[in-house]
Every structure is written in structure tokens, then in C-alpha cells.
Motif scaffolding. Sequence first.
Motif, short mmCIF file in Angstrom:
data_model
loop_
_atom_site.label_atom_id
_atom_site.label_comp_id
_atom_site.label_asym_id
_atom_site.label_seq_id
_atom_site.Cartn_x
_atom_site.Cartn_y
_atom_site.Cartn_z
N ALA A 153 0.83 -1.21 0.00
CA ALA A 153 0.00 0.00 0.00
C ALA A 153 0.87 1.26 0.00
O ALA A 153 0.57 2.23 -0.72
CB ALA A 153 -0.93 0.00 1.21
N THR A 154 1.94 1.25 0.76
CA THR A 154 2.84 2.40 0.80
C THR A 154 3.53 2.59 -0.54
O THR A 154 3.66 3.72 -1.04
CB THR A 154 3.88 2.23 1.92
N ASP A 155 3.97 1.51 -1.16
CA ASP A 155 4.62 1.59 -2.45
C ASP A 155 3.66 2.12 -3.52
O ASP A 155 4.04 2.93 -4.37
CB ASP A 155 5.18 0.23 -2.85
N LEU A 156 2.42 1.68 -3.50
CA LEU A 156 1.41 2.17 -4.44
C LEU A 156 1.15 3.66 -4.23
O LEU A 156 1.08 4.44 -5.18
CB LEU A 156 0.10 1.39 -4.29
N TYR A 157 1.04 4.08 -2.98
CA TYR A 157 0.82 5.50 -2.66
C TYR A 157 1.97 6.35 -3.19
O TYR A 157 1.74 7.40 -3.81
CB TYR A 157 0.66 5.66 -1.15
N LEU A 158 3.20 5.91 -2.95
CA LEU A 158 4.36 6.67 -3.40
C LEU A 158 4.45 6.70 -4.93
O LEU A 158 4.81 7.73 -5.51
CB LEU A 158 5.64 6.10 -2.80
N ALA A 159 4.12 5.61 -5.58
CA ALA A 159 4.13 5.59 -7.05
C ALA A 159 3.10 6.57 -7.61
O ALA A 159 3.38 7.28 -8.59
CB ALA A 159 3.85 4.18 -7.56
N GLN A 160 1.92 6.64 -7.01
CA GLN A 160 0.90 7.58 -7.48
C GLN A 160 1.34 9.02 -7.23
O GLN A 160 1.13 9.90 -8.07
CB GLN A 160 -0.44 7.31 -6.79
N LYS A 161 1.97 9.28 -6.09
CA LYS A 161 2.45 10.64 -5.80
C LYS A 161 3.55 11.05 -6.77
O LYS A 161 3.61 12.21 -7.19
CB LYS A 161 2.96 10.74 -4.35
N ARG A 162 4.45 10.12 -7.13
CA ARG A 162 5.49 10.44 -8.12
C ARG A 162 4.86 10.75 -9.47
O ARG A 162 5.28 11.67 -10.18
CB ARG A 162 6.47 9.28 -8.24
N LEU A 163 3.84 10.00 -9.84
CA LEU A 163 3.16 10.24 -11.11
C LEU A 163 2.41 11.58 -11.08
O LEU A 163 2.40 12.31 -12.07
CB LEU A 163 2.20 9.09 -11.43
N ASP A 164 1.81 11.92 -9.94
CA ASP A 164 1.16 13.23 -9.79
C ASP A 164 2.16 14.36 -9.95
O ASP A 164 1.89 15.37 -10.61
CB ASP A 164 0.47 13.34 -8.43
N ALA A 165 3.35 14.20 -9.35
CA ALA A 165 4.39 15.23 -9.45
C ALA A 165 4.88 15.37 -10.89
O ALA A 165 5.13 16.49 -11.37
CB ALA A 165 5.55 14.90 -8.52
N LEU A 166 5.00 14.25 -11.59
CA LEU A 166 5.40 14.30 -13.00
C LEU A 166 4.35 14.99 -13.85
O LEU A 166 4.67 15.80 -14.72
CB LEU A 166 5.66 12.88 -13.52
N SER A 209 5.20 -9.27 -8.20
CA SER A 209 5.39 -9.01 -9.63
C SER A 209 5.20 -10.24 -10.50
O SER A 209 4.64 -10.13 -11.59
CB SER A 209 6.77 -8.40 -9.87
N PRO A 210 5.63 -11.44 -10.08
CA PRO A 210 5.38 -12.60 -10.93
C PRO A 210 3.88 -12.91 -11.12
O PRO A 210 3.49 -13.48 -12.12
CB PRO A 210 6.06 -13.76 -10.20
N PHE A 211 3.07 -12.52 -10.15
CA PHE A 211 1.65 -12.80 -10.24
C PHE A 211 0.87 -11.71 -10.96
O PHE A 211 -0.27 -11.91 -11.37
CB PHE A 211 1.06 -12.99 -8.84
N VAL A 212 1.48 -10.52 -11.11
CA VAL A 212 0.86 -9.40 -11.82
C VAL A 212 1.88 -8.91 -12.85
O VAL A 212 2.48 -7.85 -12.69
CB VAL A 212 0.48 -8.27 -10.83
N PRO A 213 2.11 -9.66 -13.93
CA PRO A 213 3.18 -9.32 -14.87
C PRO A 213 2.97 -8.00 -15.61
O PRO A 213 3.93 -7.33 -15.96
CB PRO A 213 3.20 -10.50 -15.84
N ASP A 214 1.73 -7.62 -15.86
CA ASP A 214 1.47 -6.37 -16.58
C ASP A 214 1.43 -5.17 -15.65
O ASP A 214 1.42 -4.04 -16.10
CB ASP A 214 0.14 -6.46 -17.34
N GLY A 215 1.39 -5.40 -14.36
CA GLY A 215 1.31 -4.32 -13.41
C GLY A 215 -0.09 -3.76 -13.29
O GLY A 215 -1.03 -4.24 -13.92
N VAL A 216 -0.21 -2.72 -12.50
CA VAL A 216 -1.48 -2.04 -12.28
C VAL A 216 -1.38 -0.66 -12.93
O VAL A 216 -0.47 0.10 -12.62
CB VAL A 216 -1.77 -1.89 -10.76
#
Length: 146
Positions: free
Chosen positions: A41-54, A126-133
Motif C-alpha cells: 500500500a505504501t509503495d502504491l501510494y508513493l508511485a501515485q504521488k510520483r506520477l502526480d508530481a510528474l 510481480s510474478p503474479f501481476v506481470p502487466d502491473g497495475v
Amino acid sequence: MSDGGTRGARAAGVDDDGSTLPLILGYVLLALVVIFVCVCATDLYLAQKRLDALADAAALAGADGFTVLAIDGEVRAELTDAGVSEQATAVVGALAGRASIIAAETPDGVSARVTVAASWRPPLLSPFVPDGVPLESTATSRTALR
């Protein structure tokens, strides 16, 4: 009489020692699952925040892609879709990452609206979600000159 029942249970080989081991293993497993969910959950939150900043940075750069026009003695800045797209692409291309521009446009000639997208891959899964979210972020910025 209860003393005789206890002696009988011991004599039959019934022992309570070690019965907490499955309980301890269950709690350890539960703690590991909770920690794993919190990490994801923390990694997803940080990824979304990085995308928002971009997206914010690309929209801000897109708002600087204006053309100065002098009409009837009046000077004004006007944004075009091509100018916004060029500036936003330069910002997203300069930053190392897997983000891509979905749309870069000006809805009114004064604002720049940029939508970027990326794919989030959960740690340890990652092996179970190869395409990502898929993640997406849209930002709007107005030019300072009007």
C-alpha cells in the motif's frame, strides 16, 4: 477425585506441552501478511504521488509553451496543443522512468492539461501481476501571461 483424573490423563500420554506452537505460527503468519500489505500500500501510494508530481511538472512546462501574439497593439500569450505537447514531452522524456504522455492539450488557449500514465508493479507480487497495475494522473496549469 479430580486428582485421580489428572493422574489418569498423564498416564494415558495426553500432554498440553507444545500446543501454543500453532498459535504462535498463526500470529507470525498474520503479522507477515499485515506487514506485506502495508509495504504494498505504501509503495502504491508513493508511485501515485510520483506520477502526480510528474504530471504537475509536465503541465507547468506545457503552460510555458505559449506563443506571444501582438494583435491591435495588445500583446498576449496563446497556448497551442502543439506547444503544450512539445514542452510536456520534453519534461517526461528528460526524466528516467516508465511514464508516458496520454494527452497534452490546451482546452482554452490559456491552460495546459497533461495526462500521464505508468504501470505499478507490486513488490513481491510481480510474478503474479506481470502487466502491473495501470496508474494515471492529470494536471492542469495556467500560463502566467494573459
